[in-house]
Design a protein around this motif. Sequence first.
Motif, PDB file in Angstrom:
ATOM      1  N   TYR A 172       0.834  -1.210   0.000  1.00 26.18           N
ATOM      2  CA  TYR A 172       0.000   0.000   0.000  1.00 26.18           C
ATOM      3  C   TYR A 172       0.863   1.253   0.000  1.00 26.18           C
ATOM      4  O   TYR A 172       0.602   2.207  -0.746  1.00 26.18           O
ATOM      5  CB  TYR A 172      -0.916  -0.027   1.226  1.00 26.18           C
ATOM      6  N   GLU A 173       1.910   1.268   0.819  1.00 24.18           N
ATOM      7  CA  GLU A 173       2.784   2.444   0.883  1.00 24.18           C
ATOM      8  C   GLU A 173       3.423   2.737  -0.473  1.00 24.18           C
ATOM      9  O   GLU A 173       3.532   3.905  -0.874  1.00 24.18           O
ATOM     10  CB  GLU A 173       3.875   2.220   1.929  1.00 24.18           C
ATOM     11  N   TRP A 174       3.836   1.705  -1.179  1.00 20.66           N
ATOM     12  CA  TRP A 174       4.442   1.925  -2.487  1.00 20.66           C
ATOM     13  C   TRP A 174       3.419   2.414  -3.508  1.00 20.66           C
ATOM     14  O   TRP A 174       3.744   3.200  -4.400  1.00 20.66           O
ATOM     15  CB  TRP A 174       5.118   0.638  -2.981  1.00 20.66           C
ATOM     16  N   ARG A 175       2.164   1.974  -3.362  1.00 20.64           N
ATOM     17  CA  ARG A 175       1.120   2.464  -4.279  1.00 20.64           C
ATOM     18  C   ARG A 175       0.792   3.927  -4.010  1.00 20.64           C
ATOM     19  O   ARG A 175       0.601   4.716  -4.935  1.00 20.64           O
ATOM     20  CB  ARG A 175      -0.160   1.634  -4.128  1.00 20.64           C
ATOM     21  N   GLN A 176       0.727   4.292  -2.728  1.00 20.90           N
ATOM     22  CA  GLN A 176       0.265   5.629  -2.347  1.00 20.90           C
ATOM     23  C   GLN A 176       1.374   6.671  -2.341  1.00 20.90           C
ATOM     24  O   GLN A 176       1.107   7.861  -2.487  1.00 20.90           O
ATOM     25  CB  GLN A 176      -0.376   5.571  -0.960  1.00 20.90           C
ATOM     26  N   GLY A 177       2.599   6.252  -2.124  1.00 22.61           N
ATOM     27  CA  GLY A 177       3.678   7.226  -2.037  1.00 22.61           C
ATOM     28  C   GLY A 177       3.704   7.906  -0.677  1.00 22.61           C
ATOM     29  O   GLY A 177       3.274   7.338   0.324  1.00 22.61           O
ATOM     30  N   GLU A 178       4.185   9.135  -0.631  1.00 27.29           N
ATOM     31  CA  GLU A 178       4.354   9.855   0.627  1.00 27.29           C
ATOM     32  C   GLU A 178       3.033  10.451   1.093  1.00 27.29           C
ATOM     33  O   GLU A 178       2.485  11.337   0.446  1.00 27.29           O
ATOM     34  CB  GLU A 178       5.397  10.972   0.456  1.00 27.29           C
ATOM     35  N   THR A 179       2.533   9.973   2.216  1.00 26.82           N
ATOM     36  CA  THR A 179       1.307  10.496   2.814  1.00 26.82           C
ATOM     37  C   THR A 179       1.509  10.626   4.315  1.00 26.82           C
ATOM     38  O   THR A 179       2.437  10.058   4.894  1.00 26.82           O
ATOM     39  CB  THR A 179       0.104   9.561   2.552  1.00 26.82           C
ATOM     40  N   ASP A 180       0.621  11.386   4.953  1.00 28.99           N
ATOM     41  CA  ASP A 180       0.668  11.533   6.410  1.00 28.99           C
ATOM     42  C   ASP A 180      -0.307  10.602   7.114  1.00 28.99           C
ATOM     43  O   ASP A 180      -0.055  10.164   8.228  1.00 28.99           O
ATOM     44  CB  ASP A 180       0.335  12.973   6.805  1.00 28.99           C
ATOM     45  N   TRP A 181      -1.443  10.323   6.468  1.00 26.42           N
ATOM     46  CA  TRP A 181      -2.518   9.576   7.117  1.00 26.42           C
ATOM     47  C   TRP A 181      -2.880   8.347   6.293  1.00 26.42           C
ATOM     48  O   TRP A 181      -2.812   8.370   5.067  1.00 26.42           O
ATOM     49  CB  TRP A 181      -3.757  10.468   7.291  1.00 26.42           C
ATOM     50  N   LEU A 182      -3.283   7.288   6.996  1.00 26.74           N
ATOM     51  CA  LEU A 182      -3.710   6.060   6.316  1.00 26.74           C
ATOM     52  C   LEU A 182      -5.187   6.185   5.953  1.00 26.74           C
ATOM     53  O   LEU A 182      -6.068   5.579   6.557  1.00 26.74           O
ATOM     54  CB  LEU A 182      -3.475   4.852   7.215  1.00 26.74           C
ATOM     55  N   SER A 183      -5.446   7.000   4.960  1.00 21.90           N
ATOM     56  CA  SER A 183      -6.818   7.227   4.494  1.00 21.90           C
ATOM     57  C   SER A 183      -6.773   7.668   3.043  1.00 21.90           C
ATOM     58  O   SER A 183      -5.746   8.150   2.555  1.00 21.90           O
ATOM     59  CB  SER A 183      -7.510   8.303   5.334  1.00 21.90           C
ATOM     60  N   ALA A 184      -7.911   7.501   2.365  1.00 21.42           N
ATOM     61  CA  ALA A 184      -7.973   7.847   0.948  1.00 21.42           C
ATOM     62  C   ALA A 184      -7.785   9.343   0.716  1.00 21.42           C
ATOM     63  O   ALA A 184      -7.273   9.770  -0.314  1.00 21.42           O
ATOM     64  CB  ALA A 184      -9.310   7.392   0.364  1.00 21.42           C
TER      65      ALA A 184
END
Length: 208
Positions: A172-184
Amino acid sequence: MAELPPVRAAVHRNPYAYMLSDAELTELLCALGRRRAESVLRNHTAAPGKAPRGPYPRPAMGFVILDPTADAATAPADAVLGALTVGERARRFLPNAAAKAAAHRRLGGNNGLSVHTDPHLLGTGAFRYGHSAEVRGLIVAASSQSPDQDLYEASRLAAELVEEIGARHRAYEWRQGETDWLSATDRSPDTYHEMVAWFPGETEPAAT
């Protein structure tokens, strides 16, 4: 080898909705349940002296998995992530597994110890058997075999689920990239704003 016992799984509470739908989490539990079904069948049908923990008395088991993200104040019935059964007529073992899991969560340790050494911690209505397993904060309880056999199967399910969730999270992290929150939306949930809503706003500079 004989036909694999049927596996059924259901999700009650999904703390991983940011990366897994209820259907995907259910399928993951089914996949892990099939591994336990293979173990149950192998140990139930083993020749005398060949099962490392002794022959399993039944070709069926019930497992209850608690949500490791649940708040400590969450009621036991609401803290269940899901459950799965292996074999026919295995649902009858789920209340026993649930009792072990709830006691483990309340006591902070395996109910299999308390039933022998600390009965003062149990009380009316407590289940008189263990075991349950906790692997890196995830509690899984199993029922239908001997206490040690239940402990082994619960520990394997817990360890494999922890590893699978970790692998899915890394993907999931590799799909989403750099984010702060685990949400859409990558936005902070309202609950955390409510926790600090009492803090006064910063003083605006005086007008000149």
